[in-house]
Scaffold this motif. Structure first.
Motif, PDB file in Angstrom:
ATOM      1  N   VAL A 177     -43.597  27.851  27.949  1.00  0.00           N
ATOM      2  CA  VAL A 177     -43.003  28.947  27.177  1.00  0.00           C
ATOM      3  C   VAL A 177     -42.489  29.987  28.168  1.00  0.00           C
ATOM      4  CG1 VAL A 177     -43.398  30.737  25.452  1.00  0.00           C
ATOM      5  CG2 VAL A 177     -44.502  28.503  25.206  1.00  0.00           C
ATOM      6  N   ILE A 178     -41.174  29.993  28.334  1.00  0.00           N
ATOM      7  CA  ILE A 178     -40.528  30.882  29.303  1.00  0.00           C
ATOM      8  C   ILE A 178     -39.194  31.327  28.716  1.00  0.00           C
ATOM      9  CG2 ILE A 178     -39.535  28.900  30.535  1.00  0.00           C
ATOM     10  CD1 ILE A 178     -39.836  30.560  33.129  1.00  0.00           C
ATOM     11  N   THR A 179     -38.854  32.598  28.930  1.00  0.00           N
ATOM     12  CA  THR A 179     -37.593  33.127  28.421  1.00  0.00           C
ATOM     13  C   THR A 179     -37.252  34.402  29.185  1.00  0.00           C
ATOM     14  OG1 THR A 179     -36.370  33.656  26.393  1.00  0.00           O
ATOM     15  CG2 THR A 179     -38.619  34.510  26.551  1.00  0.00           C
ATOM     16  N   GLN A 180     -36.229  35.102  28.712  1.00  0.00           N
ATOM     17  CA  GLN A 180     -35.834  36.333  29.386  1.00  0.00           C
ATOM     18  C   GLN A 180     -35.326  37.357  28.387  1.00  0.00           C
ATOM     19  OE1 GLN A 180     -32.863  35.199  32.223  1.00  0.00           O
ATOM     20  NE2 GLN A 180     -31.338  34.688  30.677  1.00  0.00           N
ATOM     21  N   GLY A 181     -35.280  38.599  28.831  1.00  0.00           N
ATOM     22  CA  GLY A 181     -34.762  39.695  28.017  1.00  0.00           C
ATOM     23  C   GLY A 181     -34.288  40.811  28.917  1.00  0.00           C
ATOM     24  N   ARG A 182     -33.567  41.746  28.330  1.00  0.00           N
ATOM     25  CA  ARG A 182     -33.070  42.904  29.099  1.00  0.00           C
ATOM     26  C   ARG A 182     -34.115  44.005  29.206  1.00  0.00           C
ATOM     27  NH1 ARG A 182     -28.586  42.401  32.288  1.00  0.00           N
ATOM     28  NH2 ARG A 182     -26.971  41.271  31.206  1.00  0.00           N
ATOM     29  N   THR A 183     -35.034  44.058  28.224  1.00  0.00           N
ATOM     30  CA  THR A 183     -36.104  45.059  28.213  1.00  0.00           C
ATOM     31  C   THR A 183     -37.429  44.335  27.990  1.00  0.00           C
ATOM     32  OG1 THR A 183     -36.016  45.399  25.821  1.00  0.00           O
ATOM     33  CG2 THR A 183     -34.541  46.764  27.176  1.00  0.00           C
ATOM     34  N   MET A 184     -38.535  45.021  28.235  1.00  0.00           N
ATOM     35  CA  MET A 184     -39.846  44.426  27.982  1.00  0.00           C
ATOM     36  C   MET A 184     -40.022  44.145  26.494  1.00  0.00           C
ATOM     37  SD  MET A 184     -41.513  43.636  30.628  1.00  0.00           S
ATOM     38  CE  MET A 184     -43.054  43.283  29.813  1.00  0.00           C
ATOM     39  N   GLU A 185     -39.538  45.033  25.649  1.00  0.00           N
ATOM     40  CA  GLU A 185     -39.632  44.819  24.209  1.00  0.00           C
ATOM     41  C   GLU A 185     -38.883  43.549  23.801  1.00  0.00           C
ATOM     42  OE1 GLU A 185     -38.219  47.001  20.088  1.00  0.00           O
ATOM     43  OE2 GLU A 185     -38.704  48.246  21.817  1.00  0.00           O
ATOM     44  N   GLU A 186     -37.656  43.392  24.307  1.00  0.00           N
ATOM     45  CA  GLU A 186     -36.877  42.198  23.997  1.00  0.00           C
ATOM     46  C   GLU A 186     -37.547  40.944  24.567  1.00  0.00           C
ATOM     47  OE1 GLU A 186     -32.306  40.524  24.227  1.00  0.00           O
ATOM     48  OE2 GLU A 186     -32.975  41.898  25.802  1.00  0.00           O
TER      49      GLU A 186
END
Length: 74
Positions: A25-34
């Motif tokens: 389970v790995i992903t990314q976001g622009r903010t910690m919330e995202e």
């Protein structure tokens, strides 16, 4: 159960997160919330795929299923 996120901040502004307990389970976001939202979504998808694969394993066999709990996202 608490889940731990391994976090890496990229030079391009993206934050990558991976669940320490389930490395797939790995992903990314622009903010910690995202990032946290996207990780929950990735975890749900991972569990759905695992459920489908397990169902195929037991297809045609005599077995029962019982729900024993639910993970709550905080």
């Amino acid at each position: 159960m608490e889940l731990t996120i391994i976090i890496q901040h990229g030079e391009d502004g993206w934050i990558t997160g991976q669940l320490e307990q389930i490395p797939a389970v790995i992903t990314q976001g622009r903010t910690m919330e995202e990032l946290k939202f996207m990780l929950l979504d990735a975890l749900a998808l991972y569990l759905e795929v695992q459920q489908e694969q397990t169902a195929k394993t037991y297809q045609g066999q005599d077995f029962s299923r019982e729900t024993f709990g639910q993970l709550n996202a905080a």
